[in-house]
Design an enzyme around this catalytic site. Structure first.
Site, PDB file in Angstrom:
ATOM      1  N   CYS A 149      -2.387   3.140   8.864  1.00  0.00           N
ATOM      2  CA  CYS A 149      -3.450   2.142   8.680  1.00  0.00           C
ATOM      3  C   CYS A 149      -4.687   2.102   9.533  1.00  0.00           C
ATOM      4  O   CYS A 149      -5.643   1.938   9.184  1.00  0.00           O
ATOM      5  CB  CYS A 149      -2.595   0.742   8.210  1.00  0.00           C
TER       6      CYS A 149
ATOM      7  N   HIS B 269       0.980  -1.116   0.062  1.00  0.00           N
ATOM      8  CA  HIS B 269      -0.091   0.215  -0.066  1.00  0.00           C
ATOM      9  C   HIS B 269       1.027   1.232   0.064  1.00  0.00           C
ATOM     10  O   HIS B 269       1.893   1.303   0.487  1.00  0.00           O
ATOM     11  CB  HIS B 269      -0.807   0.154   1.302  1.00  0.00           C
TER      12      HIS B 269
HETATM   13  N1  ARG Z   1      -3.811  -6.723   6.809  1.00  0.00           N
HETATM   14  C1  ARG Z   1      -4.188  -5.994   6.058  1.00  0.00           C
HETATM   15  C2  ARG Z   1      -4.379  -6.009   4.534  1.00  0.00           C
HETATM   16  O1  ARG Z   1      -3.542  -6.832   4.252  1.00  0.00           O
HETATM   17  C3  ARG Z   1      -3.588  -4.710   6.443  1.00  0.00           C
HETATM   18  C4  ARG Z   1      -3.828  -3.507   5.842  1.00  0.00           C
HETATM   19  C5  ARG Z   1      -2.837  -2.209   6.307  1.00  0.00           C
HETATM   20  N2  ARG Z   1      -3.521  -0.874   5.794  1.00  0.00           N
HETATM   21  C6  ARG Z   1      -2.708   0.029   5.225  1.00  0.00           C
HETATM   22  N3  ARG Z   1      -3.327   1.017   4.918  1.00  0.00           N
HETATM   23  N4  ARG Z   1      -1.612  -0.061   4.821  1.00  0.00           N
HETATM   24  O2  ARG Z   1      -5.036  -5.409   3.982  1.00  0.00           O
END
Ligand code: ARG
Length: 272
Positions: free
Chosen positions: A261, A167
């Site tokens: 996040c 991300h």
């Molecule tokens: N376990 C979640 C996923 O893989 C973590 C999300 C993290 N969020 C972020 N905005 N980076 O989707």
């Protein structure tokens, strides 16, 4: 004018656990310590509130262990909420819950075409008058164009090139109108070039810093909240007149997420 500390959406980690593996950080064999996770989440919430951030809460769903990562709910611009189209089925159930929440709050919900993958603020961040978008692992580049069209804002698209930094908010963090943290190892040369073009004073982090989720930071005024900063980064940030406030998120890093996040920025009507 000084920006107000603003408002964010968080989700209590009552149902949080590592129930599946959808990014390289996650292993069902490396479970989160739930009581510790709850303490860390409360600590983050308290730290933000002490800096006068207003924290709104959405009710967690027992079926959605990753809902604590509200940055992935969607993207908000003024009174418009663009919900995420999650890539992985494991998170797709969150969509309706976040849509209902924002409908209740009287937001206009603008949905992207279902075929376009888009993971909200995880992959799109406001910087000055542009939106910086990440694509590859979770969001499709075409989603950037759609968001840009809906909001009538320019989007600068950066390809993510390292699966640990799936991300944009794991490897890029705008701090103010001049500064942004970023991890060069997460981008291809073109992406890095764009960052240098759009950010007047980019601050590169090292690989160990990136793996300690230093880029998954959230800034309130001159205070940068992050999991843990090295002495090197503390020094650089203090030279740029930022203060680092560390908030441990070890249990959430096991799912591939940290401070940023867990908050979704709710802009005031005058902000973008
Ligand atoms: N376990 C979640 C996923 O893989 C973590 C999300 C993290 N969020 C972020 N905005 N980076 O989707």
């Amino acid at each position: 004018m000084r920006a107000s500390p603003g408002k964010v959406l968080m989700c209590p980690p009552t149902s949080y656990s590592i129930r599946y593996e959808i990014n390289p950080w996650m292993s069902v064999k490396n479970q989160a310590d739930r009581p510790l996770a709850v303490r860390q989440w409360k600590n983050l919430k308290g730290a933000l509130e002490r800096r006068k951030v207003r924290v709104e809460l959405i009710r967690p769903s027992p079926r959605q262990p990753d809902m604590v990562f509200t940055a992935n709910a969607g993207f908000i611009n003024g009174r418009v909420f663009i919900p995420s189209n999650f890539r992985y089925p494991q998170r797709q159930g969150e969509r309706e819950l976040f849509i209902n929440y924002f409908k209740r709050k009287k937001y206009r919900v603008v949905a992207l075409e279902p075929s376009l993958r888009f993971e909200g603020e995880g992959d799109m961040l406001s910087f000055r008058d542009v939106l910086i978008g990440g694509w590859h692992y979770r969001s499709d580049i075409q989603s950037h164009e759609a968001v840009s069209g809906f909001l009538n804002r320019r989007v600068v698209s950066l390809e993510l090139a390292n699966p640990h930094f799936y991300h944009l908010d794991t490897c890029f963090a705008p701090l103010d109108d001049r500064h942004a943290l970023y991890f060069p190892g997460a981008f291809d040369p073109r992406g890095e070039k764009l960052i240098r073009e759009f950010v007047p004073s980019p601050i590169p982090v090292t690989s160990p810093e990136a793996f300690a989720m230093c880029c998954n930071a959230f800034t309130v005024g001159r205070v940068v909240f992050m999991h843990r900063a090295t002495a090197r980064l503390q020094r650089i940030l203090s030279q740029a007149r930022f203060e680092v406030e560390e908030v441990s998120t070890s249990e959430f890093i096991k799912a591939g997420g940290s401070v940023k996040c867990m908050v979704l920025k709710i802009p005031g009507t005058r902000e973008g």
